[in-house]
Design a protein around this motif. Structure first.
Motif, PDB file in Angstrom:
ATOM      1  N   PRO A 183       0.802  -1.240   0.000  1.00  0.00           N
ATOM      2  CA  PRO A 183       0.000   0.000   0.000  1.00  0.00           C
ATOM      3  C   PRO A 183       0.829   1.281   0.000  1.00  0.00           C
ATOM      4  O   PRO A 183       0.501   2.233  -0.716  1.00  0.00           O
ATOM      5  N   GLU A 184       1.916   1.333   0.781  1.00  0.00           N
ATOM      6  CA  GLU A 184       2.719   2.557   0.835  1.00  0.00           C
ATOM      7  C   GLU A 184       3.457   2.794  -0.479  1.00  0.00           C
ATOM      8  O   GLU A 184       3.584   3.943  -0.924  1.00  0.00           O
ATOM      9  N   ILE A 185       3.955   1.723  -1.078  1.00  0.00           N
ATOM     10  CA  ILE A 185       4.644   1.860  -2.359  1.00  0.00           C
ATOM     11  C   ILE A 185       3.666   2.334  -3.428  1.00  0.00           C
ATOM     12  O   ILE A 185       3.960   3.255  -4.207  1.00  0.00           O
ATOM     13  N   ARG A 186       2.493   1.728  -3.478  1.00  0.00           N
ATOM     14  CA  ARG A 186       1.485   2.134  -4.461  1.00  0.00           C
ATOM     15  C   ARG A 186       1.104   3.610  -4.270  1.00  0.00           C
ATOM     16  O   ARG A 186       0.954   4.351  -5.237  1.00  0.00           O
ATOM     17  N   ALA A 187       0.958   4.000  -3.005  1.00  0.00           N
ATOM     18  CA  ALA A 187       0.610   5.392  -2.727  1.00  0.00           C
ATOM     19  C   ALA A 187       1.714   6.336  -3.196  1.00  0.00           C
ATOM     20  O   ALA A 187       1.439   7.404  -3.759  1.00  0.00           O
ATOM     21  N   ASP A 188       2.978   5.951  -2.985  1.00  0.00           N
ATOM     22  CA  ASP A 188       4.101   6.779  -3.430  1.00  0.00           C
ATOM     23  C   ASP A 188       4.114   6.924  -4.953  1.00  0.00           C
ATOM     24  O   ASP A 188       4.324   8.012  -5.491  1.00  0.00           O
ATOM     25  N   MET A 207      12.962   3.000  -7.044  1.00  0.00           N
ATOM     26  CA  MET A 207      12.502   4.206  -6.362  1.00  0.00           C
ATOM     27  C   MET A 207      13.656   4.773  -5.547  1.00  0.00           C
ATOM     28  O   MET A 207      14.317   4.045  -4.804  1.00  0.00           O
ATOM     29  N   LEU A 208      13.914   6.070  -5.703  1.00  0.00           N
ATOM     30  CA  LEU A 208      14.961   6.755  -4.951  1.00  0.00           C
ATOM     31  C   LEU A 208      14.314   7.533  -3.812  1.00  0.00           C
ATOM     32  O   LEU A 208      13.468   8.403  -4.050  1.00  0.00           O
ATOM     33  N   PHE A 209      14.692   7.211  -2.572  1.00  0.00           N
ATOM     34  CA  PHE A 209      14.133   7.855  -1.388  1.00  0.00           C
ATOM     35  C   PHE A 209      15.181   8.720  -0.697  1.00  0.00           C
ATOM     36  O   PHE A 209      16.380   8.410  -0.743  1.00  0.00           O
ATOM     37  N   ASP A 210      14.713   9.768  -0.016  1.00  0.00           N
ATOM     38  CA  ASP A 210      15.620  10.535   0.833  1.00  0.00           C
ATOM     39  C   ASP A 210      15.732   9.846   2.189  1.00  0.00           C
ATOM     40  O   ASP A 210      15.062   8.825   2.430  1.00  0.00           O
ATOM     41  N   PRO A 211      16.586  10.320   3.101  1.00  0.00           N
ATOM     42  CA  PRO A 211      16.760   9.634   4.393  1.00  0.00           C
ATOM     43  C   PRO A 211      15.476   9.534   5.215  1.00  0.00           C
ATOM     44  O   PRO A 211      15.370   8.658   6.083  1.00  0.00           O
ATOM     45  N   GLN A 212      14.499  10.405   4.963  1.00  0.00           N
ATOM     46  CA  GLN A 212      13.223  10.364   5.697  1.00  0.00           C
ATOM     47  C   GLN A 212      12.166   9.557   4.944  1.00  0.00           C
ATOM     48  O   GLN A 212      10.995   9.579   5.294  1.00  0.00           O
ATOM     49  N   ARG A 213      12.586   8.824   3.930  1.00  0.00           N
ATOM     50  CA  ARG A 213      11.728   7.980   3.104  1.00  0.00           C
ATOM     51  C   ARG A 213      10.724   8.756   2.245  1.00  0.00           C
ATOM     52  O   ARG A 213       9.641   8.298   1.921  1.00  0.00           O
ATOM     53  N   LYS A 214      11.103   9.938   1.843  1.00  0.00           N
ATOM     54  CA  LYS A 214      10.304  10.669   0.866  1.00  0.00           C
ATOM     55  C   LYS A 214      10.766  10.265  -0.529  1.00  0.00           C
ATOM     56  O   LYS A 214      11.963  10.230  -0.815  1.00  0.00           O
ATOM     57  N   LEU A 215       9.808   9.962  -1.410  1.00  0.00           N
ATOM     58  CA  LEU A 215      10.163   9.543  -2.759  1.00  0.00           C
ATOM     59  C   LEU A 215      10.694  10.736  -3.553  1.00  0.00           C
ATOM     60  O   LEU A 215       9.992  11.737  -3.724  1.00  0.00           O
ATOM     61  N   LEU A 216      11.913  10.603  -4.050  1.00  0.00           N
ATOM     62  CA  LEU A 216      12.554  11.679  -4.803  1.00  0.00           C
ATOM     63  C   LEU A 216      12.420  11.507  -6.310  1.00  0.00           C
ATOM     64  O   LEU A 216      12.300  12.490  -7.046  1.00  0.00           O
ATOM     65  N   ALA A 217      12.461  10.250  -6.770  1.00  0.00           N
ATOM     66  CA  ALA A 217      12.414   9.997  -8.210  1.00  0.00           C
ATOM     67  C   ALA A 217      12.126   8.520  -8.442  1.00  0.00           C
ATOM     68  O   ALA A 217      12.362   7.675  -7.572  1.00  0.00           O
TER      69      ALA A 217
END
Length: 336
Positions: free
Chosen positions: A54-59, A119-129
Motif C-alpha cells: 500500500p505505501e509503495i502504491r501510494a508513493d 525508487m529513490l528515497f531521501d533519508p526520511q523515506r520521501k520519494l525523490l524519483a
C-alpha cells in the motif's frame, strides 16, 4: 506519451546524462558501479511484492498520478507500467547510499528483468524519483505483439516531481546498468544496454478522466461521486456499452451478469473507474461522499445505495486482488 496535460521530457544519450568525458568513463563507471553493487542487498522474505504494498502504491500514484504513456506497454496508465515492473517478490533489492538516500527496486519477472523499476528515497523515506527501464513500446494492433525497442537499445525513463533537478536522480542511472542475473548471462552482442536516458517532470494533479467520458443520461447531481484521481475503466448508457471503445454498442450485461442481477432493471447510465489507492481509503472516502446511503457488504465488495432528486443510485466498490486496484461503479436509475 498521451496525457491530459503537458509533461516535460528531456532525453539525453547515456554518455551525456552521466556528464563524464569519454576518456574518463572507462575508469569512473566501473568504480561507481562497484560501490553501488557493494551497497545493494536483497530484501529477505518480504510479506508483499512492491507492486502490492500500500505505501509503495501510494508513493507511485502521488508522483505519477493517472497519466498515460507508452513505456512497457502502449498508451497505458504509467503507474500501472511501473508497478508491473516491480512485481517480483524474489528480486527486491535495497541500496543504502552514503548520504542516507536509498534505492528500492524490483523487476518484472515475466521479462527476466528487461523491464524493471526503482525508487529513490531521501533519508526520511520521501520519494525523490522513479526509474523505469523500458522499450518505449507501442500499443499492439490486432493480434500483433507490442512493438518495442530492441533490448540492446533500452531506455531509462526517470520520473521527477516538479522543480527537481535531473542530477538529483544520478543513482538511478547506476542502478539501471546493473543487469538482473538472467539478462547478464546473454551473449555480449545481445545483452541489454541502456542506450538513452530521458527525464520527465510529472504533473500528478491531472485527473485520470475527462468530462467527455461521462456517459449520456448520467445525472449531474452524481458527478461528485466520481473520483478525479482514478482511471476510466468503462461506461454504459441506455442498455449499451460506451467504453471501452472495443465493447461500444454491446449489451450492458452479459448473460452471467444478468442472471446475477435477477430482476434488477438495467441502470439508465453507469460509469466504472479504477483507483489504485488503498481499498479502505476508497471505502472511507465514499462513506463521506455518499453520506446517508445504505451500506452493505464487507471485505472486497461494498455497495452504497441511496437516492437524490434525480432518482436512485448505487456505488459498488470491488477489489478483486491487491494488484489490479479498486473498481468503482456508480450507477443511476432516474425517476421517470
Amino acid at each position: 506519451m498521451n496525457t491530459p496535460g503537458k509533461i516535460t521530457v528531456r532525453m539525453l544519450s547515456l554518455c551525456a546524462a552521466l556528464c563524464l568525458p569519454l576518456a574518463s568513463m572507462a575508469q569512473a563507471i566501473p568504480a561507481e558501479d562497484a560501490a553501488f553493487v557493494a551497497a545493494t542487498v536483497p530484501v529477505p522474505s518480504p510479506p508483499l511484492r512492491l507492486s502490492a504494498h500500500p505505501e509503495i502504491r501510494a508513493d507511485v500514484l502521488k508522483l505519477l498520478g493517472y497519466a498515460r504513456g507508452s513505456y512497457t506497454q502502449g498508451n497505458t496508465l504509467i503507474a500501472r507500467q511501473v508497478l508491473d515492473s516491480m512485481q517480483s517478490l524474489d528480486d527486491i533489492t535495497r541500496t543504502m547510499l552514503p548520504d542516507g538516500r536509498s534505492v528500492l527496486a524490483s523487476i518484472d519477472a515475466s521479462t527476466h528483468g528487461a523491464w524493471r523499476a526503482a525508487m529513490l528515497f531521501d533519508p526520511q523515506r520521501k520519494l525523490l524519483a522513479l526509474g523505469l527501464v523500458n522499450g518505449h513500446c507501442r500499443a499492439a494492433i490486432g493480434d500483433a505483439a507490442p512493438a518495442c525497442l530492441p533490448s540492446t537499445h533500452a531506455v531509462l525513463t526517470v520520473f521527477l516531481p516538479p522543480g527537481a533537478e535531473d542530477e538529483m536522480a544520478a543513482p538511478l542511472l547506476v542502478w539501471a546498468r546493473q543487469l538482473p542475473a538472467m539478462l547478464a548471462q546473454a551473449a555480449p552482442e545481445r545483452r541489454q544496454s541502456i542506450a538513452a536516458v530521458e527525464y520527465i517532470t510529472t504533473r500528478p494533479g491531472q485527473p485520470g478522466w475527462e468530462a467527455r467520458d461521462v456517459p449520456p443520461g448520467f445525472p449531474a447531481s452524481l458527478l461528485h461521486l466520481l473520483l478525479p484521481n482514478a482511471e476510466l475503466n468503462g461506461s454504459s448508457s441506455g442498455g449499451k456499452r460506451i467504453a471501452p471503445a472495443g465493447l461500444a454498442g454491446l449489451p450492458m450485461r452479459t448473460p452471467t451478469e444478468a442472471a446475477e442481477a435477477g430482476d434488477e432493471p438495467l441502470p439508465d447510465a453507469d460509469i466504472t473507474l479504477r483507483s489504485y489507492a488503498d481499498f479502505h481509503w476508497v471505502l472511507n472516502t465514499y462513506a463521506t461522499l455518499a453520506k446517508g446511503a445504505q451500506v452493505k457488504g464487507h471485505d472486497d465488495k461494498v455497495v452504497f445505495t441511496g437516492s437524490d432528486a434525480s432518482g436512485r443510485y448505487t456505488v459498488t466498490l470491488r477489489e478483486p486482488d491487491k494488484d489490479d486496484g479498486v473498481f468503482i461503479t456508480v450507477a443511476s436509475w432516474r425517476d421517470k
